[in-house]
Motif scaffolding. Sequence first.
Motif, PDB file in Angstrom:
ATOM      1  N   ARG A   1       0.841  -1.215   0.000  1.00 32.80           N
ATOM      2  CA  ARG A   1       0.000   0.000   0.000  1.00 32.80           C
ATOM      3  C   ARG A   1       0.867   1.252   0.000  1.00 32.80           C
ATOM      4  O   ARG A   1       0.672   2.172   0.790  1.00 32.80           O
ATOM      5  N   HIS A   2       1.862   1.252  -0.899  1.00 27.46           N
ATOM      6  CA  HIS A   2       2.776   2.385  -0.960  1.00 27.46           C
ATOM      7  C   HIS A   2       2.187   3.481  -1.832  1.00 27.46           C
ATOM      8  O   HIS A   2       1.325   3.238  -2.655  1.00 27.46           O
ATOM      9  N   GLU A   3       2.736   4.680  -1.667  1.00 29.46           N
ATOM     10  CA  GLU A   3       2.413   5.779  -2.580  1.00 29.46           C
ATOM     11  C   GLU A   3       2.834   5.345  -3.982  1.00 29.46           C
ATOM     12  O   GLU A   3       3.795   4.591  -4.143  1.00 29.46           O
ATOM     13  N   GLN A   4       2.139   5.858  -4.977  1.00 25.23           N
ATOM     14  CA  GLN A   4       2.533   5.600  -6.359  1.00 25.23           C
ATOM     15  C   GLN A   4       3.980   6.055  -6.550  1.00 25.23           C
ATOM     16  O   GLN A   4       4.345   7.163  -6.158  1.00 25.23           O
ATOM     17  N   TRP A   5       4.814   5.202  -7.148  1.00 20.57           N
ATOM     18  CA  TRP A   5       6.208   5.572  -7.368  1.00 20.57           C
ATOM     19  C   TRP A   5       6.452   5.689  -8.867  1.00 20.57           C
ATOM     20  O   TRP A   5       6.000   4.854  -9.644  1.00 20.57           O
ATOM     21  N   THR A   6       7.134   6.736  -9.280  1.00 16.91           N
ATOM     22  CA  THR A   6       7.363   6.969 -10.704  1.00 16.91           C
ATOM     23  C   THR A   6       8.815   6.659 -11.033  1.00 16.91           C
ATOM     24  O   THR A   6       9.732   7.255 -10.450  1.00 16.91           O
ATOM     25  N   ALA A   7       9.024   5.738 -11.974  1.00 21.56           N
ATOM     26  CA  ALA A   7      10.390   5.401 -12.381  1.00 21.56           C
ATOM     27  C   ALA A   7      10.902   6.465 -13.343  1.00 21.56           C
ATOM     28  O   ALA A   7      10.120   7.095 -14.053  1.00 21.56           O
ATOM     29  N   SER A   8      12.198   6.626 -13.382  1.00 17.28           N
ATOM     30  CA  SER A   8      12.795   7.583 -14.306  1.00 17.28           C
ATOM     31  C   SER A   8      13.118   6.874 -15.624  1.00 17.28           C
ATOM     32  O   SER A   8      13.869   5.899 -15.648  1.00 17.28           O
ATOM     33  N   VAL A   9      12.541   7.367 -16.712  1.00 14.76           N
ATOM     34  CA  VAL A   9      12.827   6.769 -18.028  1.00 14.76           C
ATOM     35  C   VAL A   9      14.318   6.914 -18.338  1.00 14.76           C
ATOM     36  O   VAL A   9      14.935   6.023 -18.919  1.00 14.76           O
ATOM     37  N   TRP A  10      14.882   8.001 -17.906  1.00 14.77           N
ATOM     38  CA  TRP A  10      16.324   8.225 -18.076  1.00 14.77           C
ATOM     39  C   TRP A  10      17.099   7.045 -17.494  1.00 14.77           C
ATOM     40  O   TRP A  10      17.955   6.460 -18.145  1.00 14.77           O
ATOM     41  N   ASP A  11      16.766   6.679 -16.238  1.00 12.99           N
ATOM     42  CA  ASP A  11      17.471   5.560 -15.589  1.00 12.99           C
ATOM     43  C   ASP A  11      17.228   4.245 -16.328  1.00 12.99           C
ATOM     44  O   ASP A  11      18.115   3.395 -16.416  1.00 12.99           O
ATOM     45  N   LEU A  12      16.021   4.088 -16.870  1.00 11.89           N
ATOM     46  CA  LEU A  12      15.719   2.829 -17.580  1.00 11.89           C
ATOM     47  C   LEU A  12      16.598   2.710 -18.824  1.00 11.89           C
ATOM     48  O   LEU A  12      17.249   1.689 -19.035  1.00 11.89           O
ATOM     49  N   TRP A  13      16.610   3.761 -19.652  1.00  8.97           N
ATOM     50  CA  TRP A  13      17.378   3.593 -20.903  1.00  8.97           C
ATOM     51  C   TRP A  13      18.869   3.654 -20.684  1.00  8.97           C
ATOM     52  O   TRP A  13      19.639   2.990 -21.369  1.00  8.97           O
ATOM     53  N   LYS A  14      19.296   4.394 -19.659  1.00 10.98           N
ATOM     54  CA  LYS A  14      20.734   4.421 -19.383  1.00 10.98           C
ATOM     55  C   LYS A  14      21.217   3.094 -18.787  1.00 10.98           C
ATOM     56  O   LYS A  14      22.405   2.793 -18.811  1.00 10.98           O
ATOM     57  N   GLY A  15      20.280   2.326 -18.212  1.00  7.77           N
ATOM     58  CA  GLY A  15      20.683   1.105 -17.520  1.00  7.77           C
ATOM     59  C   GLY A  15      20.193  -0.178 -18.168  1.00  7.77           C
ATOM     60  O   GLY A  15      20.285  -1.262 -17.557  1.00  7.77           O
ATOM     61  N   ASN A  16      19.629  -0.112 -19.394  1.00  8.01           N
ATOM     62  CA  ASN A  16      19.116  -1.320 -20.073  1.00  8.01           C
ATOM     63  C   ASN A  16      18.146  -2.099 -19.187  1.00  8.01           C
ATOM     64  O   ASN A  16      18.285  -3.309 -18.991  1.00  8.01           O
ATOM     65  N   ARG A  17      17.187  -1.357 -18.622  1.00  7.91           N
ATOM     66  CA  ARG A  17      16.215  -1.974 -17.716  1.00  7.91           C
ATOM     67  C   ARG A  17      14.802  -1.731 -18.228  1.00  7.91           C
ATOM     68  O   ARG A  17      14.551  -0.725 -18.909  1.00  7.91           O
ATOM     69  N   THR A  18      13.894  -2.623 -17.849  1.00  9.12           N
ATOM     70  CA  THR A  18      12.501  -2.509 -18.290  1.00  9.12           C
ATOM     71  C   THR A  18      11.561  -2.706 -17.109  1.00  9.12           C
ATOM     72  O   THR A  18      11.808  -3.577 -16.268  1.00  9.12           O
ATOM     73  N   ILE A  19      10.486  -1.909 -17.066  1.00  6.05           N
ATOM     74  CA  ILE A  19       9.392  -2.188 -16.125  1.00  6.05           C
ATOM     75  C   ILE A  19       8.175  -2.547 -16.959  1.00  6.05           C
ATOM     76  O   ILE A  19       7.826  -1.822 -17.905  1.00  6.05           O
TER      77      ILE A  19
END
Length: 331
Positions: free
Chosen positions: A247-265
């Motif tokens: 029941r956490h607050e909505q958390w927003t991922a950084s697209v910058w971090d995703l593409w800089k780190g080859n990660r996907t949500i």
Amino acid sequence: MRAVGFRVNGGVEVLEELDLPEPVPTAGQVTVRVAFAGVNFAEVQHRRGEFGAPDGPGGVDVPGLEVAGTVAALGAGVSGLEVGEPVAAYLPDFGGYAEVVTADPRFVRSLRTGAGEADPAAAAGLSCVYPTAFGVLKDAGRLREGEDVLVHSAAGGVGSAAVQLARELGAGRVYGTVGSAEKIPYATGLGYDQVFPREDFAEHLADVTDGRGVDLVLDPVGGPVREQSLSVLAPFGRVVAYGDLGRHEQWTASVWDLWKGNRTIAGFNIGDLARRAPERIGDHLAEALRLLAAGRVRSGVTQTLPLAEAAKAHEFLETGTGRGKFLLSLG
Ligand SMILES: NC(=O)c1ccc[n+]([C@@H]2O[C@H](COP(=O)([O-])OP(=O)(O)OC[C@H]3O[C@@H](n4cnc5c(N)ncnc54)[C@H](OP(=O)(O)O)[C@@H]3O)[C@@H](O)[C@H]2O)c1
């Protein structure tokens, strides 16, 4: 007929035993005489009001997303099922905590499979959980053979299914996390390579994978656990978000971090799938029943309670003290 439901949202005390009229299927529907109903965390959320106030007939909502039993009656135009046939059903509109429930035939599958007949008590805890686990691993998670997986809430209903299906799908190493250390031996027995306490899972995982991390994380918890899960991904790794246990607050991922780190949500939601790709749920359910009948997967049911004790089952899930899958018996 007997049922358990609620007139107002709240704690477990709002669940009450009810005497409701037995439903009659309209065109395109079936009714199922319920032998066992699975208990899911989403039913705790339903009761608490996270899906809105009760709006069922007479202002009463009956929870229950998955059941097994026999076909009670067929509405006009329904084919491929027979009255009396043993079936399992996923119920996107709830209603399973009752002696008879209306179901959409697209989410009803026979327990008689090509690999033999599945046991109804085992099948009852499977119709929501297994299509979810399949969907999270395969559809959203794109799991490929040999890839390593981390399953949060490893000892719960979806977690117990996910470790078994990950093996079926050819995963490499499968790790799990649990909320309290007492659950580790039980969870490990479900087939994980290793299970860690959730509070410091990232350090443990870095240790055992020599810093590489995993290819896929299954995350129903959210918040800081979701954020840390991104940090344990190997290149091109995926985190699949599919719940909000914390029941956490909505958390927003950084697209910058995703593409800089080859990660996907990625995300998975069975309710959305029921509306937009219903055939996929039916296919996953049929496959799960076949695997169950063939003895390739186990149901993970740890406790069966009478319908009248639904509140007790909710308490186990809500307090995190439960292990495996809880069933309600309607017999
Ligand atoms: N997106 C979908 O389509 C979909 C479909 C089905 C289920 N789900 C989600 O999958 C998750 C598991 O569902 P389930 O029915 O199989 O339940 P479950 O895992 O059998 O039971 C709940 C477990 O959640 C953990 N938990 C409880 N409260 C928590 C909290 N405040 N913070 C962190 N963890 C908590 C506890 O295990 P620990 O020991 O691990 O803390 C508890 O045993 C739920 O979030 C549910 O909403 C999503």
